[in-house]
Structures are given as C-alpha cells and as structure tokens.
Design an enzyme around this catalytic site. Structure first.
Site, mmCIF file in Angstrom:
data_model
loop_
_atom_site.group_PDB
_atom_site.id
_atom_site.type_symbol
_atom_site.label_atom_id
_atom_site.label_comp_id
_atom_site.label_asym_id
_atom_site.label_seq_id
_atom_site.Cartn_x
_atom_site.Cartn_y
_atom_site.Cartn_z
ATOM 1 N N CYS A 25 31.535 -5.054 5.659
ATOM 2 C CA CYS A 25 31.350 -3.652 5.538
ATOM 3 C C CYS A 25 33.067 -3.386 4.864
ATOM 4 C CB CYS A 25 30.175 -2.606 6.154
ATOM 5 S SG CYS A 25 30.737 -1.993 8.147
ATOM 6 N N GLU A 73 29.672 8.396 3.473
ATOM 7 C CA GLU A 73 29.390 7.488 2.310
ATOM 8 C C GLU A 73 28.214 7.130 1.349
ATOM 9 O OE1 GLU A 73 31.958 4.165 4.926
ATOM 10 O OE2 GLU A 73 29.898 3.944 5.077
ATOM 11 N N TRP A 97 25.417 2.990 11.517
ATOM 12 C CA TRP A 97 24.884 3.715 9.549
ATOM 13 C C TRP A 97 24.275 2.044 9.510
ATOM 14 C CZ3 TRP A 97 29.684 2.175 10.849
ATOM 15 C CH2 TRP A 97 30.713 0.919 11.507
#
Length: 197
Positions: free
Chosen positions: A83, A132, A175
């Site tokens: 990521c 995000e 996340w």
C-alpha cells in the site's frame, strides 16, 4: 530501494531526500492540491489519494507483508501485499506497480482495478491518521519475492481461513479489514469461489 523513473524525480542531486508530496482530494476523489506526506497524516489528517494492492498465488492464497520495524507509520504490523500513495500526477495504477516492485521486488501479473474506498482510521500507537481515498488493485504474484528489508519485515501467503486466525491474533494495520472488505468482489472474481474469499 530500487530507483525507478518515478522515484528518481524525488531524490535531489546531492543525494538528500526531498519531501514526499501527496495528492489531496475531495470526497469524490478529485485532486484539490498537495501536501507533504507526514503533514497529511497528522491529526486530524488531510484526505489524500492512496492505493492498496492484493496479490495472490496460483492456489488463491493472499500475500501479506509485515511492515518493517523502521517504518514511521504502523511499524511491525501485518497488512495487505502493498500500500502507499501516488506521487502528484502519477496514476494510482502506475504507483501500485511501482511500489510493489520497490517493496517486494516483483512486478504484479494481471493487475486490475478493484474499486475505491474512503476511510478515516486513526493509528493509536503513532497518533497519525489515515484519511484516505484509496484505489484498490488485485492481481497475481508469480515471481520469487525479493523484499526490501527497509520496507518489509516478513511475508506470508495465507488462505482465507488462515487469515481469519492470524487477524484474530494480530497485530494488523488499522486499515487492513476496510480495504480487504472493499476489494472482496474483485478478489473472488480473480481467485474463484473455491478459494473462500
């Protein structure tokens, strides 16, 4: 870390690192400006563009990585394959392929878009915040891994059942479940129903 055309533009001629800039976006994912990486993650966080990659082997197992202990954000926790954040004016797809190579030493096969997800996840350990607009990608890992130890502490291929057990034991990134759940339809399409995702 390997230098690619995208990373070369973010190193100065005297070898010192220039600030890494991220794209700030609105709630629709439209670019509205830029911010320095650390500043964008300081509470309450600034909404910025990101990506998450999920790569699988031929048996339908997900490639996880444990983030290196030296990472400034969420060190030592397990997370998805890769990521990160596109540089300003870099496409999320190009950024996903670039960072997967930089972190794991492989080029993903059959990399495909898997939608987007918007989230706000504070990280209690660091006090940083992930605000995000995340572009999701799924694909295959069909080469031998060559992880960069400054980025990746450990890797593992796991089945859906093994992931459930590992996740219960932790620790995982704040996340991780959000991006995994958002990517599941594309993951099922890639791996087939027998993989159990």
């Amino acid at each position: 870390m390997p230098t690619t055309p995208a990373t070369a533009t973010h190193s100065s001629s005297n070898g010192t690192a220039e600030p890494i800039m991220l794209e700030l976006v609105d709630e629709n994912g439209t670019t509205i400006g830029t911010a320095e990486k650390l500043a964008a993650h300081q509470a309450p966080g600034q909404l910025h563009r990101a990506f998450s990659v999920f790569l699988f082997d031929e048996q339908g197992r997900l490639l996880l990585q444990r983030r290196a202990l030296g990472k400034y954000h969420s060190p030592g926790v397990w997370s998805n394959t890769c990521c990160g954040h596109p540089y300003p004016d870099e496409s999320p797809f190009a950024a996903a392929a670039r960072r997967t190579y930089e972190e794991l030493g492989i080029s993903p096969s059959l990399l495909a878009e898997a939608g987007t997800v918007r989230y706000n996840h504070p990280d209690p350990a660091s006090g940083l915040v992930e605000q995000e607009f995340n572009h999701l990608f799924v694909g295959m890992a069909q080469e031998a891994l060559k992880p960069d130890p400054e980025e990746v502490g450990e890797t593992a291929f796991v089945t859906a059942a093994e992931l459930e057990k590992r996740h219960a034991e932790g620790p995982f990134s704040a996340w991780f479940m959000t991006v995994l759940d958002a990517a599941r339809p594309a993951i099922r399409e890639l791996t087939g129903p027998s993989a159990g995702w």
